[in-house]
Write an enzyme that holds these catalytic residues in place. Structure first.
Site, mmCIF file in Angstrom:
data_model
loop_
_atom_site.group_PDB
_atom_site.id
_atom_site.type_symbol
_atom_site.label_atom_id
_atom_site.label_comp_id
_atom_site.label_asym_id
_atom_site.label_seq_id
_atom_site.Cartn_x
_atom_site.Cartn_y
_atom_site.Cartn_z
ATOM 1 N N SER A 8 53.249 14.729 49.424
ATOM 2 C CA SER A 8 52.828 13.913 48.277
ATOM 3 C C SER A 8 51.756 12.909 48.689
ATOM 4 O O SER A 8 51.725 12.459 49.836
ATOM 5 C CB SER A 8 54.025 13.156 47.708
ATOM 6 O OG SER A 8 55.073 14.041 47.398
HETATM 7 N N1 SAH Z 1 58.407 14.449 49.937
HETATM 8 C C1 SAH Z 1 57.770 15.670 50.340
HETATM 9 C C2 SAH Z 1 57.336 16.460 49.128
HETATM 10 C C3 SAH Z 1 57.216 17.886 49.394
HETATM 11 S S1 SAH Z 1 56.841 18.834 47.951
HETATM 12 C C4 SAH Z 1 56.574 15.341 51.208
HETATM 13 O O1 SAH Z 1 55.935 14.329 50.955
HETATM 14 O O2 SAH Z 1 56.247 16.122 52.091
HETATM 15 C C5 SAH Z 1 58.440 19.061 47.220
HETATM 16 C C6 SAH Z 1 59.453 19.802 48.046
HETATM 17 O O3 SAH Z 1 60.552 20.070 47.171
HETATM 18 C C7 SAH Z 1 58.997 21.142 48.610
HETATM 19 O O4 SAH Z 1 59.182 21.149 49.996
HETATM 20 C C8 SAH Z 1 59.935 22.143 47.924
HETATM 21 O O5 SAH Z 1 60.281 23.246 48.731
HETATM 22 C C9 SAH Z 1 61.143 21.286 47.597
HETATM 23 N N2 SAH Z 1 62.017 21.821 46.569
HETATM 24 C C10 SAH Z 1 61.706 22.430 45.406
HETATM 25 N N3 SAH Z 1 62.809 22.818 44.757
HETATM 26 C C11 SAH Z 1 63.871 22.427 45.534
HETATM 27 C C12 SAH Z 1 65.279 22.545 45.405
HETATM 28 N N4 SAH Z 1 65.865 23.147 44.373
HETATM 29 N N5 SAH Z 1 66.054 22.027 46.378
HETATM 30 C C13 SAH Z 1 65.501 21.394 47.458
HETATM 31 N N6 SAH Z 1 64.182 21.266 47.638
HETATM 32 C C14 SAH Z 1 63.369 21.783 46.682
#
Ligand code: SAH
Length: 226
Positions: free
Chosen positions: A74
């Site tokens: 993000s």
């Molecule tokens: N806070 C993270 C954001 C990553 S993007 C950062 O800054 O790196 C959002 C993440 O949510 C992705 O890695 C995706 O795989 C995860 N995600 C999506 N659906 C999910 C679910 N049902 N359970 C757990 N993680 C999930």
């Protein structure tokens, strides 16, 4: 043709320096982030550690960047805003995060002194994130699991705060059930990437209130695990 050898700083190493982080924090301030606790943690925490080496020189730009598996880290402003929104009404002790991704948001929460429970559905991302927690000596405050975050982590609930870093079509009922009282849940909601909003739900005095914190753009909360 310019044959002058670039020094390491101009090639990008300087782009991951303390000065680059100071500049990022000044930008966050200009963009309206006020909470000094959040700004201090983001000034100290090396965001480039959470990004592939090839993109590390862009770590302190205010932008989301690819982290593999079609996911993104993000943008700094979003991390700051969500964290600020989560601690505004009081510092929580135990937090559930859905969507570990690179682990940057997780590390911001741990560096604030919180106990973080984080769930990620893509095993490969979790395998890259865990050594980062260890190298930053934040691992004792972080428990992570590979699972579908739609289910939360009921064995460890109720939580003082819950944060989703992926967009749900609507507020996730099992997560609301795992929110303690008082409790705060921050979640991007919406299916259309251009039309998501950041919601803050506050559970207090036997009531639930909901606030719209403005438009955001997140990858979707998906079912199942990979
Ligand atoms: N806070 C993270 C954001 C990553 S993007 C950062 O800054 O790196 C959002 C993440 O949510 C992705 O890695 C995706 O795989 C995860 N995600 C999506 N659906 C999910 C679910 N049902 N359970 C757990 N993680 C999930």
């Amino acid at each position: 043709m310019n044959r002058i050898q670039l020094r390491p700083e101009s090639k990008g190493l300087g782009m991951t320096s303390q000065r680059a982080r100071d500049r990022m924090v000044e930008r966050l301030r200009e963009q309206g982030i006020r909470d000094e606790r959040v700004l201090n943690v983001m000034r100290a925490l090396p965001r480039h550690v959470f990004i592939d080496e090839g993109l590390a020189s862009r770590a302190y730009e205010d932008t989301a960047l690819p982290i593999g598996n079609a996911q993104t880290i993000s943008q700094p402003w979003v991390v700051a805003r969500m964290t600020e929104a989560m601690i505004e009404t009081g510092m929580p002790a135990r937090v559930l995060e859905i969507g570990t991704g690179s682990g940057y948001q997780t590390a911001v929460l741990a560096a604030l002194g919180l106990q973080v429970f984080t769930v990620e559905r893509i095993e490969e991302l979790l395998r890259s994130a865990r050594p980062r927690f260890r190298s930053l000596k934040l691992h004792e405050q972080i428990r992570s699991k590979h699972d579908d975050g739609n289910l939360g982590w009921p064995e460890n609930g109720p939580f003082d705060a819950i944060l989703l870093t992926c967009a749900a079509p609507a507020l996730v009922t099992p997560l609301l059930a795992q929110l303690g009282e008082p409790g705060v849940l921050v979640s991007p909601v919406g299916t259309d990437a251009g039309k998501q909003k950041l919601l803050r739900v506050i559970k207090a005095d036997g009531a639930i209130s909901e606030q719209d914190l403005g438009p955001v753009s997140f990858v979707p909360l998906l079912p199942g695990v990979l």
